[in-house]
Scaffold this motif. Structure first.
Motif, PDB file in Angstrom:
ATOM      1  N   ARG A  38     -19.229   5.335  33.594  1.00 35.05           N
ATOM      2  CA  ARG A  38     -18.645   4.109  34.139  1.00 35.05           C
ATOM      3  C   ARG A  38     -19.380   2.894  33.589  1.00 35.05           C
ATOM      4  NH1 ARG A  38     -16.864   3.685  39.409  1.00 35.05           N
ATOM      5  NH2 ARG A  38     -18.632   2.363  39.920  1.00 35.05           N
ATOM      6  N   SER A  39     -18.682   1.778  33.530  1.00 37.70           N
ATOM      7  CA  SER A  39     -19.353   0.537  33.131  1.00 37.70           C
ATOM      8  C   SER A  39     -20.508   0.307  34.092  1.00 37.70           C
ATOM      9  CB  SER A  39     -18.387  -0.636  33.249  1.00 37.70           C
ATOM     10  OG  SER A  39     -17.230  -0.338  32.547  1.00 37.70           O
ATOM     11  N   ASN A  40     -21.630  -0.125  33.564  1.00 40.03           N
ATOM     12  CA  ASN A  40     -22.804  -0.430  34.375  1.00 40.03           C
ATOM     13  C   ASN A  40     -23.607   0.799  34.835  1.00 40.03           C
ATOM     14  OD1 ASN A  40     -23.967  -2.915  34.971  1.00 40.03           O
ATOM     15  ND2 ASN A  40     -23.697  -2.558  37.162  1.00 40.03           N
ATOM     16  N   VAL A  41     -23.232   1.977  34.346  1.00 41.03           N
ATOM     17  CA  VAL A  41     -23.946   3.199  34.759  1.00 41.03           C
ATOM     18  C   VAL A  41     -25.374   3.219  34.188  1.00 41.03           C
ATOM     19  CG1 VAL A  41     -23.172   4.681  32.825  1.00 41.03           C
ATOM     20  CG2 VAL A  41     -23.653   5.716  35.053  1.00 41.03           C
ATOM     21  N   GLY A  42     -25.584   2.430  33.110  1.00 35.47           N
ATOM     22  CA  GLY A  42     -26.895   2.436  32.447  1.00 35.47           C
ATOM     23  C   GLY A  42     -26.838   3.142  31.099  1.00 35.47           C
ATOM     24  N   LYS A  43     -25.643   3.173  30.498  1.00 30.50           N
ATOM     25  CA  LYS A  43     -25.442   3.885  29.221  1.00 30.50           C
ATOM     26  C   LYS A  43     -26.208   3.205  28.087  1.00 30.50           C
ATOM     27  CE  LYS A  43     -21.081   4.453  28.009  1.00 30.50           C
ATOM     28  NZ  LYS A  43     -20.844   3.562  26.850  1.00 30.50           N
ATOM     29  N   SER A  44     -26.086   1.880  28.008  1.00 33.00           N
ATOM     30  CA  SER A  44     -26.805   1.159  26.946  1.00 33.00           C
ATOM     31  C   SER A  44     -28.304   1.350  27.114  1.00 33.00           C
ATOM     32  CB  SER A  44     -26.515  -0.337  27.003  1.00 33.00           C
ATOM     33  OG  SER A  44     -25.156  -0.551  27.021  1.00 33.00           O
ATOM     34  N   SER A  45     -28.766   1.228  28.334  1.00 33.23           N
ATOM     35  CA  SER A  45     -30.208   1.361  28.594  1.00 33.23           C
ATOM     36  C   SER A  45     -30.692   2.761  28.223  1.00 33.23           C
ATOM     37  CB  SER A  45     -30.505   1.093  30.067  1.00 33.23           C
ATOM     38  OG  SER A  45     -30.035  -0.178  30.435  1.00 33.23           O
ATOM     39  N   LYS A  62     -30.891   5.939  36.404  1.00 34.98           N
ATOM     40  CA  LYS A  62     -31.514   5.077  37.430  1.00 34.98           C
ATOM     41  C   LYS A  62     -32.190   5.878  38.542  1.00 34.98           C
ATOM     42  CE  LYS A  62     -27.780   1.741  36.554  1.00 34.98           C
ATOM     43  NZ  LYS A  62     -26.917   0.699  37.065  1.00 34.98           N
ATOM     44  N   ASP A  73     -35.122   6.194  39.243  1.00 36.83           N
ATOM     45  CA  ASP A  73     -36.228   5.462  39.880  1.00 36.83           C
ATOM     46  C   ASP A  73     -35.774   4.730  41.138  1.00 36.83           C
ATOM     47  OD1 ASP A  73     -35.816   2.308  38.802  1.00 36.83           O
ATOM     48  OD2 ASP A  73     -34.930   3.852  37.547  1.00 36.83           O
ATOM     49  N   LYS A  74     -34.451   4.599  41.308  1.00 36.05           N
ATOM     50  CA  LYS A  74     -33.907   3.838  42.439  1.00 36.05           C
ATOM     51  C   LYS A  74     -33.769   4.661  43.715  1.00 36.05           C
ATOM     52  CE  LYS A  74     -32.173  -0.299  40.873  1.00 36.05           C
ATOM     53  NZ  LYS A  74     -32.390  -1.590  41.539  1.00 36.05           N
ATOM     54  N   ILE A 105     -35.659   2.944  32.634  1.00 34.83           N
ATOM     55  CA  ILE A 105     -36.694   1.929  32.880  1.00 34.83           C
ATOM     56  C   ILE A 105     -38.076   2.563  32.992  1.00 34.83           C
ATOM     57  CG2 ILE A 105     -37.528   0.337  34.693  1.00 34.83           C
ATOM     58  CD1 ILE A 105     -34.749  -0.854  34.746  1.00 34.83           C
TER      59      ILE A 105
END
Ligand code: GDP
Length: 212
Positions: A45-52, A157, A159-160, A193
């Motif tokens: 999904r958009s914003n899932v953290g794929k780029s990161s 993510k 760590d969240k 992260i």
């Protein structure tokens, strides 16, 4: 860590330390490049953290920036890594306000790519650890099942959330994966992260790479 796992992580580290080069963005099936390399796709999904996550794997910030450039977000962006792997960054999905024709175009492009792509060895299906598998992820998982393209859930993510929540989430996700024919039963927990799970994910992907 056992010596064998250490070796595998070292092999992964070395592969992902090599040059990652942008090949092209494909907005239609006809533009998908031919390749003799093993390919790994990244979906989420958009914003899932794929780029990161792709940044964390390759240690190169420019790559995922390319995928997030306006005009490239609806394309499949292809990169080669060390001349041994092709990485395919699939366009994000699940925008709450996405117009219907964009959703249709996304489905047509990704479905045709998955159905015909012999080079594809594995798709990393990214799931945000705070949310688990959502209704917008399920049709994509079914699409992968129907295309008989093996996939692996990678939680982002991590760590969240607490260690306890992570453990129960892995159990819930694994239970759902058991109902999907193309899913690898293993769930990989990562944090781009904090670097959690990144060496392990590199090692599993390096094991699928074309020979040097
Ligand atoms: P994309 O749209 O899937 O490419 O997502 P991005 O990589 O742009 O990340 C979306 C948001 O999540 C950004 O604000 C990131 O900083 C954040 N994010 C990504 N990975 C992590 C992570 O491992 N931990 C935390 N806490 N935030 C993350």
């Amino acid at each position: 860590m056992a010596p064998k796992e250490q070796d595998a992580e070292e092999i992964g580290r070395r592969l992902f330390a090599q040059d990652c080069v942008f090949i092209l963005g494909a907005a239609a099936l006809a533009q998908v490049p031919e390749t003799a390399l093993s390919e790994i796709a990244f979906a989420g999904r958009s914003n899932v953290g794929k780029s990161s996550l792709i940044n964390a794997l390759t240690g190169q910030k420019t790559l995922a920036r390319i995928s997030n450039t306006p005009g490239r977000t609806q394309q499949i962006n292809f990169f080669t890594l060390g001349g041994r792997l092709m990485l395919a960054d699939l366009p994000g999905y699940g925008y709450a306000k996405a117009p219907k024709d964009i959703v249709k175009r996304w489905t047509r492009l990704v479905n045709s790519y998955l159905k015909g792509r012999q080079a594809l060895r594995r798709t990393c299906m990214l799931i945000d650890a705070r949310h688990g598998i959502k209704d917008t992820d399920r049709p994509v998982m079914t699409m992968l099942d129907k295309a008989a393209q093996p996939y692996q859930v990678v939680l982002t993510k991590c760590d969240k959330i607490s260690a306890g929540r992570l453990e129960s989430l892995i159990g819930e996700v694994a239970k759902e994966l058991a109902t999907h024919g193309a899913a690898n039963p293993e769930v990989i927990a990562t944090s781009a992260i904090k670097g959690i799970g990144i060496p392990y994910l590199r090692s599993t992907l390096a094991a699928l790479a074309s020979p040097a």
